[in-house]
Motif scaffolding. Structure first.
Motif, PDB file in Angstrom:
ATOM      1  N   HIS A 140    -132.980 -63.051  64.240  1.00  0.00           N
ATOM      2  CA  HIS A 140    -132.098 -61.911  63.949  1.00  0.00           C
ATOM      3  C   HIS A 140    -132.108 -61.578  62.463  1.00  0.00           C
ATOM      4  O   HIS A 140    -131.893 -60.426  62.076  1.00  0.00           O
ATOM      5  N   ARG A 141    -132.390 -62.571  61.585  1.00  0.00           N
ATOM      6  CA  ARG A 141    -132.522 -62.279  60.163  1.00  0.00           C
ATOM      7  C   ARG A 141    -133.815 -61.514  59.887  1.00  0.00           C
ATOM      8  O   ARG A 141    -133.856 -60.618  59.050  1.00  0.00           O
ATOM      9  N   LEU A 142    -134.867 -61.873  60.575  1.00  0.00           N
ATOM     10  CA  LEU A 142    -136.121 -61.149  60.415  1.00  0.00           C
ATOM     11  C   LEU A 142    -135.999 -59.715  60.908  1.00  0.00           C
ATOM     12  O   LEU A 142    -136.589 -58.798  60.339  1.00  0.00           O
ATOM     13  N   ASP A 143    -135.219 -59.516  61.978  1.00  0.00           N
ATOM     14  CA  ASP A 143    -135.045 -58.163  62.502  1.00  0.00           C
ATOM     15  C   ASP A 143    -134.263 -57.276  61.536  1.00  0.00           C
ATOM     16  O   ASP A 143    -134.399 -56.041  61.583  1.00  0.00           O
ATOM     17  N   ASP A 144    -133.460 -57.878  60.664  1.00  0.00           N
ATOM     18  CA  ASP A 144    -132.680 -57.094  59.694  1.00  0.00           C
ATOM     19  C   ASP A 144    -133.507 -56.638  58.493  1.00  0.00           C
ATOM     20  O   ASP A 144    -133.037 -55.820  57.703  1.00  0.00           O
ATOM     21  N   THR A 145    -134.708 -57.176  58.328  1.00  0.00           N
ATOM     22  CA  THR A 145    -135.543 -56.838  57.176  1.00  0.00           C
ATOM     23  C   THR A 145    -136.495 -55.695  57.513  1.00  0.00           C
ATOM     24  O   THR A 145    -136.770 -55.421  58.692  1.00  0.00           O
ATOM     25  N   LEU A 146    -136.997 -55.029  56.462  1.00  0.00           N
ATOM     26  CA  LEU A 146    -137.936 -53.926  56.658  1.00  0.00           C
ATOM     27  C   LEU A 146    -139.339 -54.415  56.995  1.00  0.00           C
ATOM     28  O   LEU A 146    -140.066 -53.774  57.759  1.00  0.00           O
ATOM     29  N   PHE A 147    -139.710 -55.560  56.438  1.00  0.00           N
ATOM     30  CA  PHE A 147    -141.056 -56.086  56.646  1.00  0.00           C
ATOM     31  C   PHE A 147    -140.954 -57.537  57.117  1.00  0.00           C
ATOM     32  O   PHE A 147    -141.108 -58.472  56.316  1.00  0.00           O
ATOM     33  N   PRO A 148    -140.671 -57.750  58.386  1.00  0.00           N
ATOM     34  CA  PRO A 148    -140.508 -59.131  58.886  1.00  0.00           C
ATOM     35  C   PRO A 148    -141.765 -59.966  58.749  1.00  0.00           C
ATOM     36  O   PRO A 148    -141.692 -61.160  58.461  1.00  0.00           O
ATOM     37  N   THR A 149    -142.932 -59.355  58.946  1.00  0.00           N
ATOM     38  CA  THR A 149    -144.175 -60.119  58.825  1.00  0.00           C
ATOM     39  C   THR A 149    -144.371 -60.618  57.395  1.00  0.00           C
ATOM     40  O   THR A 149    -144.796 -61.764  57.178  1.00  0.00           O
ATOM     41  N   ALA A 150    -144.050 -59.769  56.422  1.00  0.00           N
ATOM     42  CA  ALA A 150    -144.185 -60.178  55.022  1.00  0.00           C
ATOM     43  C   ALA A 150    -143.214 -61.311  54.692  1.00  0.00           C
ATOM     44  O   ALA A 150    -143.564 -62.243  53.958  1.00  0.00           O
ATOM     45  N   TYR A 151    -142.016 -61.251  55.255  1.00  0.00           N
ATOM     46  CA  TYR A 151    -141.044 -62.315  55.022  1.00  0.00           C
ATOM     47  C   TYR A 151    -141.533 -63.627  55.612  1.00  0.00           C
ATOM     48  O   TYR A 151    -141.392 -64.701  55.004  1.00  0.00           O
ATOM     49  N   LYS A 152    -142.104 -63.571  56.805  1.00  0.00           N
ATOM     50  CA  LYS A 152    -142.617 -64.783  57.437  1.00  0.00           C
ATOM     51  C   LYS A 152    -143.753 -65.379  56.617  1.00  0.00           C
ATOM     52  O   LYS A 152    -143.833 -66.599  56.435  1.00  0.00           O
ATOM     53  N   LEU A 153    -144.643 -64.524  56.110  1.00  0.00           N
ATOM     54  CA  LEU A 153    -145.730 -65.012  55.269  1.00  0.00           C
ATOM     55  C   LEU A 153    -145.203 -65.614  53.969  1.00  0.00           C
ATOM     56  O   LEU A 153    -145.724 -66.634  53.484  1.00  0.00           O
ATOM     57  N   LEU A 154    -144.164 -64.992  53.402  1.00  0.00           N
ATOM     58  CA  LEU A 154    -143.585 -65.516  52.165  1.00  0.00           C
ATOM     59  C   LEU A 154    -142.950 -66.885  52.394  1.00  0.00           C
ATOM     60  O   LEU A 154    -143.115 -67.809  51.584  1.00  0.00           O
ATOM     61  N   VAL A 155    -142.229 -67.027  53.502  1.00  0.00           N
ATOM     62  CA  VAL A 155    -141.613 -68.317  53.817  1.00  0.00           C
ATOM     63  C   VAL A 155    -142.689 -69.370  54.067  1.00  0.00           C
ATOM     64  O   VAL A 155    -142.582 -70.521  53.620  1.00  0.00           O
ATOM     65  N   TRP A 156    -143.746 -68.973  54.767  1.00  0.00           N
ATOM     66  CA  TRP A 156    -144.829 -69.924  55.043  1.00  0.00           C
ATOM     67  C   TRP A 156    -145.537 -70.344  53.750  1.00  0.00           C
ATOM     68  O   TRP A 156    -145.878 -71.519  53.574  1.00  0.00           O
ATOM     69  N   ALA A 157    -145.747 -69.385  52.840  1.00  0.00           N
ATOM     70  CA  ALA A 157    -146.461 -69.695  51.603  1.00  0.00           C
ATOM     71  C   ALA A 157    -145.628 -70.532  50.641  1.00  0.00           C
ATOM     72  O   ALA A 157    -146.183 -71.259  49.811  1.00  0.00           O
ATOM     73  N   THR A 158    -144.310 -70.444  50.724  1.00  0.00           N
ATOM     74  CA  THR A 158    -143.437 -71.186  49.811  1.00  0.00           C
ATOM     75  C   THR A 158    -142.851 -72.432  50.440  1.00  0.00           C
ATOM     76  O   THR A 158    -141.948 -73.035  49.870  1.00  0.00           O
ATOM     77  N   THR A 159    -143.339 -72.813  51.594  1.00  0.00           N
ATOM     78  CA  THR A 159    -142.924 -74.063  52.234  1.00  0.00           C
ATOM     79  C   THR A 159    -144.106 -75.014  52.201  1.00  0.00           C
ATOM     80  O   THR A 159    -145.048 -74.897  52.995  1.00  0.00           O
ATOM     81  N   TRP A 160    -144.083 -75.937  51.281  1.00  0.00           N
ATOM     82  CA  TRP A 160    -145.198 -76.861  51.076  1.00  0.00           C
ATOM     83  C   TRP A 160    -144.919 -78.144  51.846  1.00  0.00           C
ATOM     84  O   TRP A 160    -144.369 -79.116  51.319  1.00  0.00           O
ATOM     85  N   LYS A 161    -145.283 -78.140  53.113  1.00  0.00           N
ATOM     86  CA  LYS A 161    -145.027 -79.301  53.961  1.00  0.00           C
ATOM     87  C   LYS A 161    -145.898 -80.487  53.584  1.00  0.00           C
ATOM     88  O   LYS A 161    -145.581 -81.621  53.938  1.00  0.00           O
ATOM     89  N   CYS A 162    -146.998 -80.233  52.859  1.00  0.00           N
ATOM     90  CA  CYS A 162    -147.870 -81.331  52.461  1.00  0.00           C
ATOM     91  C   CYS A 162    -147.207 -82.273  51.461  1.00  0.00           C
ATOM     92  O   CYS A 162    -147.619 -83.427  51.317  1.00  0.00           O
ATOM     93  N   VAL A 163    -146.171 -81.777  50.754  1.00  0.00           N
ATOM     94  CA  VAL A 163    -145.451 -82.625  49.789  1.00  0.00           C
ATOM     95  C   VAL A 163    -144.070 -82.998  50.308  1.00  0.00           C
ATOM     96  O   VAL A 163    -143.228 -83.460  49.545  1.00  0.00           O
ATOM     97  N   GLY A 164    -143.849 -82.776  51.597  1.00  0.00           N
ATOM     98  CA  GLY A 164    -142.587 -83.196  52.204  1.00  0.00           C
ATOM     99  C   GLY A 164    -141.497 -82.144  52.233  1.00  0.00           C
ATOM    100  O   GLY A 164    -140.351 -82.463  52.571  1.00  0.00           O
ATOM    101  N   MET A 165    -141.796 -80.889  51.885  1.00  0.00           N
ATOM    102  CA  MET A 165    -140.786 -79.839  51.901  1.00  0.00           C
ATOM    103  C   MET A 165    -140.578 -79.348  53.328  1.00  0.00           C
ATOM    104  O   MET A 165    -141.534 -79.029  54.032  1.00  0.00           O
ATOM    105  N   ARG A 166    -139.315 -79.295  53.751  1.00  0.00           N
ATOM    106  CA  ARG A 166    -138.986 -78.847  55.095  1.00  0.00           C
ATOM    107  C   ARG A 166    -138.621 -77.376  55.150  1.00  0.00           C
ATOM    108  O   ARG A 166    -138.554 -76.784  56.224  1.00  0.00           O
ATOM    109  N   THR A 167    -138.369 -76.784  53.983  1.00  0.00           N
ATOM    110  CA  THR A 167    -137.970 -75.386  53.934  1.00  0.00           C
ATOM    111  C   THR A 167    -138.521 -74.747  52.675  1.00  0.00           C
ATOM    112  O   THR A 167    -139.073 -75.424  51.807  1.00  0.00           O
ATOM    113  N   SER A 168    -138.402 -73.425  52.561  1.00  0.00           N
ATOM    114  CA  SER A 168    -138.940 -72.694  51.424  1.00  0.00           C
ATOM    115  C   SER A 168    -138.175 -73.028  50.146  1.00  0.00           C
ATOM    116  O   SER A 168    -136.948 -73.176  50.161  1.00  0.00           O
ATOM    117  N   PHE A 169    -138.917 -73.148  49.030  1.00  0.00           N
ATOM    118  CA  PHE A 169    -138.229 -73.414  47.769  1.00  0.00           C
ATOM    119  C   PHE A 169    -137.551 -72.169  47.217  1.00  0.00           C
ATOM    120  O   PHE A 169    -136.883 -72.231  46.188  1.00  0.00           O
TER     121      PHE A 169
END
Length: 291
Positions: free
Chosen positions: A79-108
């Motif tokens: 529902h948060r993604l639906d409130d944004t103008l560019f949900p795909t861009a938001y998903k890509l931004l969250v994916w790019a800023t979540t570094w799971k290789c160093v143990g991050m569980r969420t976006s910095f």
């Protein structure tokens, strides 16, 4: 708005200070520029008048409906993604800023997980880039004995002579015309001749490389000074916040462990008291035959 005023003052004040004939004039010009930086209100009135902006009266902040933003897996709710103008861009931004290789569980970029530090670092890098460019602009002006304002006028003159669409758009929407001033400067100085001859081009990469080879010691000293005055305090504050947060986390962990141990002892004491009350009740109750 204040950033725009500060940047324009930083860029244009170089020519004012370099044009001073004596040290006293340079000091007085610097003091005058210090007052110019406080013209934010006047600048806003100028923009408001030219763009016909009206004030907003009876404005109130309204809190939106409280909804969960992040899932337990560190992803944005649908529902948060639906409130944004560019949900795909938001998903890509969250994916790019979540570094799971160093143990991050969420976006910095998430609030409370580094968003303030990222904003501080970006503002710091922008400030250092502006100051570094101004350093090269000053060195280039001293090396060529040409004020930066003359190069700016040359660029504006070329835009005017070339019937640039950007120049026409600027004058039409800003409701000001600088053609007469530029023509006056071109007729009463050798601006047009030097501009068309290519003597007043803006500083580019080749000029920056040449300045580095010529004045590398001065540039290095200024960069080190900039690092000590601007970068180092911010880094120290950020590291202090991280160390303090780690210490607070350790204290919280120890306190939670102590609280858990106290709860365990409390349950044991309650169980022991209940056992004593039960034994006391059985010892105090009369036998069935006597009743």
């Amino acid at each position: 708005m204040k950033f725009g005023v500060a940047y324009l003052v930083c860029v244009d004040s170089v020519s004012i200070i370099l044009s001073a004939q004596t040290a006293q004039d340079a000091i007085f010009n610097s003091l005058a520029i210090g007052f110019v930086t406080d013209l934010g209100d006047s600048w806003w009135e100028f923009v408001q008048h030219n763009f016909a902006l009206s004030g907003i009266n009876q404005f109130k902040f309204v809190l939106r409906e409280q909804k969960e933003t992040w899932t337990d897996r560190g992803e944005l709710h649908k529902h948060r993604l639906d409130d944004t103008l560019f949900p795909t861009a938001y998903k890509l931004l969250v994916w790019a800023t979540t570094w799971k290789c160093v143990g991050m569980r969420t976006s910095f970029l998430r609030t409370g997980f580094g968003a303030v530090r990222v904003e501080t670092v970006l503002a710091l890098l922008l400030l250092c880039a502006i100051y570094t460019r101004q350093l090269f602009v000053v060195l280039h002006a001293v090396e060529t004995n040409t004020l930066p304002a003359a190069r700016d006028l040359c660029e504006e003159f070329k835009l005017m002579e070339g019937n640039s669409l950007m120049w026409d758009f600027f004058q039409r929407h800003m409701l000001v015309s600088m053609d007469a001033e530029l023509m006056y400067a071109a007729e009463n100085t050798n601006l047009e001749e030097r501009c068309l001859a290519g003597e007043l081009h803006r500083m580019q990469i080749p000029q920056i490389k040449e300045l580095w080879h010529t004045h590398w010691a001065t540039i290095l000293f200024c960069l080190v000074l900039m690092f000590c005055v601007i970068v180092m305090p911010s880094v120290a504050i950020a590291l202090h916040g991280l160390i303090q947060q780690d210490a607070l986390d350790k204290v919280d962990t120890e306190q939670n462990s102590d609280i858990h141990e106290l709860h365990k002892q409390m349950r044991q004491v309650k169980a022991y008291i209940a056992k004593l009350e039960k034994e006391r009740g059985e010892a105090g109750s009369p036998p069935a035959d006597e009743a």
